[in-house]
Design an enzyme around this catalytic site. Structure first.
Site, PDB file in Angstrom:
ATOM      1  N   LYS A  22       8.679   8.054   0.992  1.00 16.00           N
ATOM      2  CA  LYS A  22       7.515   7.724  -0.045  1.00 16.00           C
ATOM      3  C   LYS A  22       6.086   7.828   0.343  1.00 16.00           C
ATOM      4  CE  LYS A  22       6.113   3.636  -1.361  1.00 16.00           C
ATOM      5  NZ  LYS A  22       5.682   2.285  -1.834  1.00 16.00           N
ATOM      6  N   ASN A  23       5.995   7.280   1.332  1.00 14.99           N
ATOM      7  CA  ASN A  23       4.544   7.377   2.034  1.00 14.99           C
ATOM      8  C   ASN A  23       3.985   8.456   2.367  1.00 14.99           C
ATOM      9  OD1 ASN A  23       4.304   4.488   1.329  1.00 14.99           O
ATOM     10  ND2 ASN A  23       4.762   3.880   3.463  1.00 14.99           N
ATOM     11  N   ARG A  93      -0.808   1.501  -6.176  1.00 10.65           N
ATOM     12  CA  ARG A  93      -2.230   1.923  -5.175  1.00 10.65           C
ATOM     13  C   ARG A  93      -2.319   3.153  -4.880  1.00 10.65           C
ATOM     14  NH1 ARG A  93      -5.275  -2.204  -3.777  1.00 10.65           N
ATOM     15  NH2 ARG A  93      -6.415  -0.220  -2.531  1.00 10.65           N
ATOM     16  N   CYS A 117       1.183  -3.576  -4.468  1.00  8.87           N
ATOM     17  CA  CYS A 117       1.677  -4.813  -4.072  1.00  8.87           C
ATOM     18  C   CYS A 117       0.555  -5.827  -3.922  1.00  8.87           C
ATOM     19  CB  CYS A 117       2.112  -4.353  -2.510  1.00  8.87           C
ATOM     20  SG  CYS A 117       3.886  -3.803  -2.543  1.00  8.87           S
ATOM     21  N   ILE A 329      -2.767  -6.358  10.189  1.00  3.21           N
ATOM     22  CA  ILE A 329      -3.338  -5.408   9.024  1.00  3.21           C
ATOM     23  C   ILE A 329      -3.652  -5.976   8.062  1.00  3.21           C
ATOM     24  CG2 ILE A 329      -2.779  -3.045   8.134  1.00  3.21           C
ATOM     25  CD1 ILE A 329      -2.821  -3.017  11.085  1.00  3.21           C
TER      26      ILE A 329
END
Length: 420
Positions: A22-23, A93, A117, A329
């Site tokens: 997906k990313n 996003r 998210c 992160i």
């Protein structure tokens, strides 16, 4: 809202195929906007975020069709609108990724501020300051980023204040059509960025330093369409490996790659897993043993990925010994700890570190997912719990895992989806 109901106590065993990333798929779909002829993108996962990105492209007038090979054909030549509206952007996003390519190709872009998210602040300041360094005029008004470059973008030397995956992707896509040379310093090095860069090169872009933290891009006048296959999903791969390790089971994963998961595989071996690596397969076997607790600290690639932290926290909850998990992160990425403790885990939070004293078993309970990866950790917890676990708000999990209950059922897990 749909729920997942899991009867715990089963050791995972079996073989499944890993989906496309997906990313990687999301920025590659955005990159299609740069082409002046159609693109065929293969191995895209069937996920809500991918569907949303395709809907956004359609909303901009881009032609989107699924061909007989189950590849998505994207025809950017029919684009009629350079706006990404709030209705579509609010749920994801990654919609911000259309900003760079749209501005570079058409000289203007209006993109609503993104949603997605709830895992802390993910500001887009670096995206905007990088585009401004390339000559864009940017105004933020009415919840929209309004970017203009009527004479096109110009190459620039830009040092990113911090490592940002989305920022690197956006600026890379903008730079490939900018006039002259662009140097991006402190660029993210994630495999998904390498995949995007490889796709752009296949379209005719000139990019040096791929896979390093210094990208050198020589702008070209045009990019052509191509056929490109999206890389396997390393986070899905890692999630199923951790699920097998947590349950003391075994699993063989097909159509994946070990070279993009080094830090994760290292930690699994520390936990006592026996790994066998093939050309496109990874096999894990715990031989019925309980995992050993591991310490880990998230950091940008090639270090341990933040997207795998939640799953290892769940594994540590039932491991032998004590493990410390430090999240560097995203500040809200330890939200699943309260839910795990409700299931009988022994986890104490100290700032951005979770101190986890492993217990032999968890207890089934109703739990609620708060973000994509936290929801995966709760599913893993349900597998190693006595009794029934009900995971609510699983729309998060559907954003990142293709057919999760079907794949787990193939591995022997007693799991079912109940419509909301």
């Amino acid at each position: 809202m749909d729920k997942l109901i899991i009867q715990g106590g089963t050791r995972i065993s079996g073989e499944i195929r890993i989906s496309g990333s997906k990313n990687s798929g999301l920025p590659i779909l955005a990159a299609c906007l740069l082409a002046d002829s159609p693109m065929d993108i293969c191995n895209l996962p069937h996920l809500n975020d991918i569907t949303t990105m395709l809907a956004l492209l359609r909303c901009m007038g881009v032609g989107v069709t699924i061909n007989e090979k189950m590849c998505v054909e994207v025809d950017p030549t029919t684009l009629t609108d350079t706006e990404a509206p709030y209705e579509l952007v609010k749920t994801m996003r990654a919609s911000i990724l259309v900003l760079g390519p749209t501005l570079a190709k058409y000289g203007k872009a209006d993109v609503s501020f993104p949603g997605g998210c709830a895992i802390g602040s993910r500001p887009v300041d670096i995206h905007l300051s990088g585009l401004e360094a390339m000559g864009a005029e940017i105004a933020v008004e009415g919840g929209y980023i309004r970017a203009r470059a009527p004479n096109g973008l110009k190459g620039a030397h830009f040092v990113m204040d911090k490592v940002t995956v989305g920022g690197t992707e956006n600026l890379l896509m903008a730079a490939v059509l900018a006039k002259g040379k662009t140097v991006l310093e402190n660029a993210a090095r994630e495999p998904e960025i390498v995949d995007l860069a490889d796709c752009l090169v296949a379209m005719g872009a000139k990019i040096g330093g791929i896979g390093t933290d210094r990208l050198e891009i020589e702008g070209v006048e045009r990019l052509h369409g191509c056929t490109y296959t999206v890389m396997p999903d390393r986070i899905e791969t890692g999630t199923y490996l951790v699920a097998a390790a947590a349950t003391g089971g075994s699993v063989k994963l097909r159509d994946t790659r070990a070279d993009i998961l080094t830090a994760v595989l290292q930690k699994l071996e520390e936990a006592g897993a026996e790994l066998e690596i093939g050309e496109s397969t990874i096999s894990l076997d715990m031989h019925g043993k309980r995992p050993k607790a591991v310490n880990l600290r998230t950091a940008p690639y090639p270090a341990f990925p933040t997207d795998m932290q939640s799953q290892f926290t769940a594994m540590n909850a039932v491991a032998e010994g004590t493990g410390a998990v430090t999240e560097t992160i995203f500040e809200n990425r330890l939200v699943q700890v309260n839910e795990l403790n409700r299931m009988g885990a022994n986890i104490k939070l100290e700032g951005n570190t979770a101190l986890i004293q492993g217990v032999p078993r968890l207890k089934g309970a109703p739990v609620m997912a708060s973000d994509l990866r936290a929801s995966a950790s709760l599913v893993i917890a349900g597998m190693v719990a006595d009794g029934e676990t009900v995971v609510d708000r699983i729309y998060h999990i559907d954003r990142g895992y293709e057919c999760i209950e079907e794949k787990l059922q193939q591995l022997g897990v007693n799991i079912r989806r109940v419509p909301g």
